[in-house]
Design a protein around this motif. Sequence first.
Motif, mmCIF file in Angstrom:
data_model
loop_
_atom_site.group_PDB
_atom_site.id
_atom_site.type_symbol
_atom_site.label_atom_id
_atom_site.label_comp_id
_atom_site.label_asym_id
_atom_site.label_seq_id
_atom_site.Cartn_x
_atom_site.Cartn_y
_atom_site.Cartn_z
ATOM 1 N N GLU A 28 95.443 37.896 48.467
ATOM 2 C CA GLU A 28 95.840 36.786 46.816
ATOM 3 C C GLU A 28 97.806 37.409 46.735
ATOM 4 O O GLU A 28 98.381 35.838 46.605
ATOM 5 N N ASP A 29 97.630 38.054 47.026
ATOM 6 C CA ASP A 29 99.228 39.244 46.958
ATOM 7 C C ASP A 29 100.179 37.747 48.009
ATOM 8 O O ASP A 29 101.060 37.468 47.385
ATOM 9 N N ALA A 30 99.627 37.573 49.437
ATOM 10 C CA ALA A 30 100.413 36.822 50.282
ATOM 11 C C ALA A 30 100.614 35.536 49.849
ATOM 12 O O ALA A 30 101.496 35.125 50.074
ATOM 13 N N ALA A 31 99.215 35.231 49.844
ATOM 14 C CA ALA A 31 99.227 33.719 48.626
ATOM 15 C C ALA A 31 100.890 33.034 47.647
ATOM 16 O O ALA A 31 101.288 32.622 47.716
ATOM 17 N N GLN A 32 100.192 34.273 47.224
ATOM 18 C CA GLN A 32 101.360 33.921 45.286
ATOM 19 C C GLN A 32 102.546 34.670 46.615
ATOM 20 O O GLN A 32 103.838 33.269 45.588
ATOM 21 N N GLU A 33 102.368 34.952 47.600
ATOM 22 C CA GLU A 33 104.509 35.540 47.406
ATOM 23 C C GLU A 33 104.561 33.989 48.325
ATOM 24 O O GLU A 33 106.406 33.694 48.248
ATOM 25 N N THR A 34 103.994 33.299 48.560
ATOM 26 C CA THR A 34 104.500 32.007 50.109
ATOM 27 C C THR A 34 104.494 31.225 49.182
ATOM 28 O O THR A 34 105.542 30.405 48.993
ATOM 29 N N PHE A 35 103.466 31.062 47.964
ATOM 30 C CA PHE A 35 104.428 29.629 46.969
ATOM 31 C C PHE A 35 105.488 30.120 46.261
ATOM 32 O O PHE A 35 106.503 29.552 46.205
ATOM 33 N N ILE A 36 105.891 31.560 45.972
ATOM 34 C CA ILE A 36 107.201 31.942 45.321
ATOM 35 C C ILE A 36 108.578 31.769 46.495
ATOM 36 O O ILE A 36 109.218 30.802 45.811
ATOM 37 N N ARG A 37 108.098 31.723 47.656
ATOM 38 C CA ARG A 37 109.073 31.589 48.618
ATOM 39 C C ARG A 37 109.388 29.606 48.888
ATOM 40 O O ARG A 37 110.620 29.513 49.079
ATOM 41 N N ALA A 38 108.043 28.752 49.053
ATOM 42 C CA ALA A 38 108.222 27.558 48.846
ATOM 43 C C ALA A 38 109.270 27.414 48.097
ATOM 44 O O ALA A 38 109.958 26.158 47.296
ATOM 45 N N TYR A 39 108.847 27.785 46.353
ATOM 46 C CA TYR A 39 109.496 27.322 45.153
ATOM 47 C C TYR A 39 110.816 27.904 44.965
ATOM 48 O O TYR A 39 111.548 26.643 45.021
ATOM 49 N N THR A 40 110.841 29.313 46.070
ATOM 50 C CA THR A 40 112.916 29.041 45.739
ATOM 51 C C THR A 40 113.413 28.271 46.698
ATOM 52 O O THR A 40 114.634 27.502 46.926
ATOM 53 N N ARG A 41 113.156 27.854 48.280
ATOM 54 C CA ARG A 41 113.300 27.191 48.875
ATOM 55 C C ARG A 41 112.830 25.756 49.074
ATOM 56 O O ARG A 41 113.487 25.367 50.803
ATOM 57 N N ILE A 42 112.513 24.898 48.281
ATOM 58 C CA ILE A 42 111.925 23.669 48.096
ATOM 59 C C ILE A 42 113.195 22.897 48.046
ATOM 60 O O ILE A 42 112.762 22.043 49.035
ATOM 61 N N ASP A 43 114.276 22.969 48.200
ATOM 62 C CA ASP A 43 115.562 21.986 47.996
ATOM 63 C C ASP A 43 115.711 22.069 50.206
ATOM 64 O O ASP A 43 115.980 21.013 50.364
ATOM 65 N N SER A 44 115.304 23.464 50.570
ATOM 66 C CA SER A 44 115.341 23.110 52.502
ATOM 67 C C SER A 44 114.018 22.290 52.388
ATOM 68 O O SER A 44 114.089 21.794 54.006
ATOM 69 N N TYR A 45 113.857 21.491 52.077
ATOM 70 C CA TYR A 45 112.008 21.146 52.997
ATOM 71 C C TYR A 45 112.477 19.767 53.038
ATOM 72 O O TYR A 45 113.077 18.878 52.490
ATOM 73 N N ASP A 46 111.900 19.329 54.587
ATOM 74 C CA ASP A 46 112.178 18.341 55.109
ATOM 75 C C ASP A 46 111.214 16.804 54.423
ATOM 76 O O ASP A 46 109.773 17.405 55.082
ATOM 77 N N PRO A 47 111.412 16.091 53.720
ATOM 78 C CA PRO A 47 110.947 15.411 53.405
ATOM 79 C C PRO A 47 109.808 14.717 54.560
ATOM 80 O O PRO A 47 108.995 14.078 54.569
ATOM 81 N N ASN A 48 110.684 14.828 55.736
ATOM 82 C CA ASN A 48 110.125 13.822 57.114
ATOM 83 C C ASN A 48 108.593 14.751 57.477
ATOM 84 O O ASN A 48 107.975 14.167 58.356
ATOM 85 N N ARG A 49 108.109 15.746 57.112
ATOM 86 C CA ARG A 49 107.351 16.979 57.861
ATOM 87 C C ARG A 49 106.707 17.422 56.321
ATOM 88 O O ARG A 49 106.666 16.596 55.750
ATOM 89 N N LYS A 50 105.170 17.595 57.537
ATOM 90 C CA LYS A 50 104.357 17.390 56.274
ATOM 91 C C LYS A 50 104.479 18.314 55.349
ATOM 92 O O LYS A 50 104.869 19.897 56.239
ATOM 93 N N PHE A 51 104.224 18.249 54.094
ATOM 94 C CA PHE A 51 104.400 19.749 53.192
ATOM 95 C C PHE A 51 103.255 20.954 53.154
ATOM 96 O O PHE A 51 103.707 22.193 53.247
ATOM 97 N N SER A 52 102.154 20.142 54.044
ATOM 98 C CA SER A 52 100.828 21.079 54.335
ATOM 99 C C SER A 52 101.132 22.214 55.397
ATOM 100 O O SER A 52 101.478 23.804 55.427
#
Lengths: 189, 199
Positions: free
Chosen positions: B46-70
């Motif tokens: 649970e803790d790791a999953a929450q941390e994963t989403f926090i990291r995703a939230y802070t790095r969302i700008d680095s997400y490449d839309p050509n890649r699968k979000f999952s």
Amino acid sequence: MKCDTYREQMSLWIDSQLTQDEIRRIEAHTATCQACRSALDALHRVDRLLVSAPMMSPAPGFSARFQVKLVARRRRRRTWAGVATLMLATLALLMGAIIVVGISGLALWQSLSASGLLTQGIGLLLDLGKALAASLRLTWLVIDALSRGLRHPLFIAYTVLTALLVVAWTQIVTRRVFARRPVTVNSHG
Amino acid sequence: MNDDEQLWIGRARQGDDEAFSQLVEAYQRPVFNVCYRMLGDPAEAEDAAQETFIRAYTRIDSYDPNRKFSSWLLAIASHYCIDRLRRRRFSLVSWDDLPPWRWLPDPQPQPEEVTLRHEAQRHLHELLDQLPPDYRAAVILRYWHELSYEEIAEALNSTLPAIKSRLFRARQMLAQAAAQAESLPALKQPAFANGVEAL
């Protein structure tokens, strides 16, 4: 082809990465090689085990818990940013003050040296030092005289006599006060 | 990727928290599953999953839309869990020291089922625990999330031949561990149909 190579290919076979020809070659090999057949069976057992294990879900309310954590993390980050800004501002002010004091001190030194006031100033400081030393000496003499007075037999005798009279007076007053207090009766027995 | 998801991602990149919440809602299960299978403990997962989403939230700008979000999210979760497992190596707490109630999130199960389920989960985790963290991540991404070799390689910052080799070695190690523990027959029981909150 060696057994190691066949075994490596078995893993690819499980992941459907082999052509029909490659599969037929492995089947032909395992038909004659007991060790590889056992290895293939073991890989299949592991595969079945992993395939049958379910996907796990978090406890209900995960999203709400995430929001709470996110808010807390933001608040912490803001606090740290505030502290860092404050520290930087303080450091900048301190640096500015040091620079101003340094430049002013240097200018003052140069002016004093040029006007001859510096030599006079040093002389005044030395006189001030001497006056301070004399004051300290005087203070010490007063303390010493006081301590001698406190140790004198006459003062000690006076102190003891006063203490005895105070104790006696307290005893007498206390007895009189208690003797005058009215007696209360407890109605509840 | 569906239209809704693209919309949420676009809005989340512009700082819309509500849109990011939709993404958390949509991907909480796969992210939690990676963390649970990597770490073997619901609370840690649970803790790791929450941390994963926090990291995703802070790095969302680095997400490449050509890649699968999952795949992007699962890559963050995998890396976080690999780091956590590497740090855990220095800790002295073993799996056996953990109290059994930590595997008990199911509402009202029968006692016998509970025992079987715990045993099955414990055995599976013991087997996965034999694998180095990066091997374990490859197996989890392959089996539970059905990522292709290429996607696993991208998620774990590795190469295609390295992933093939990693999966092969991981399977060999698992087979060896299962044979050694003689636990395979117990693991094959239908008790696996239930998990923390398996659907």
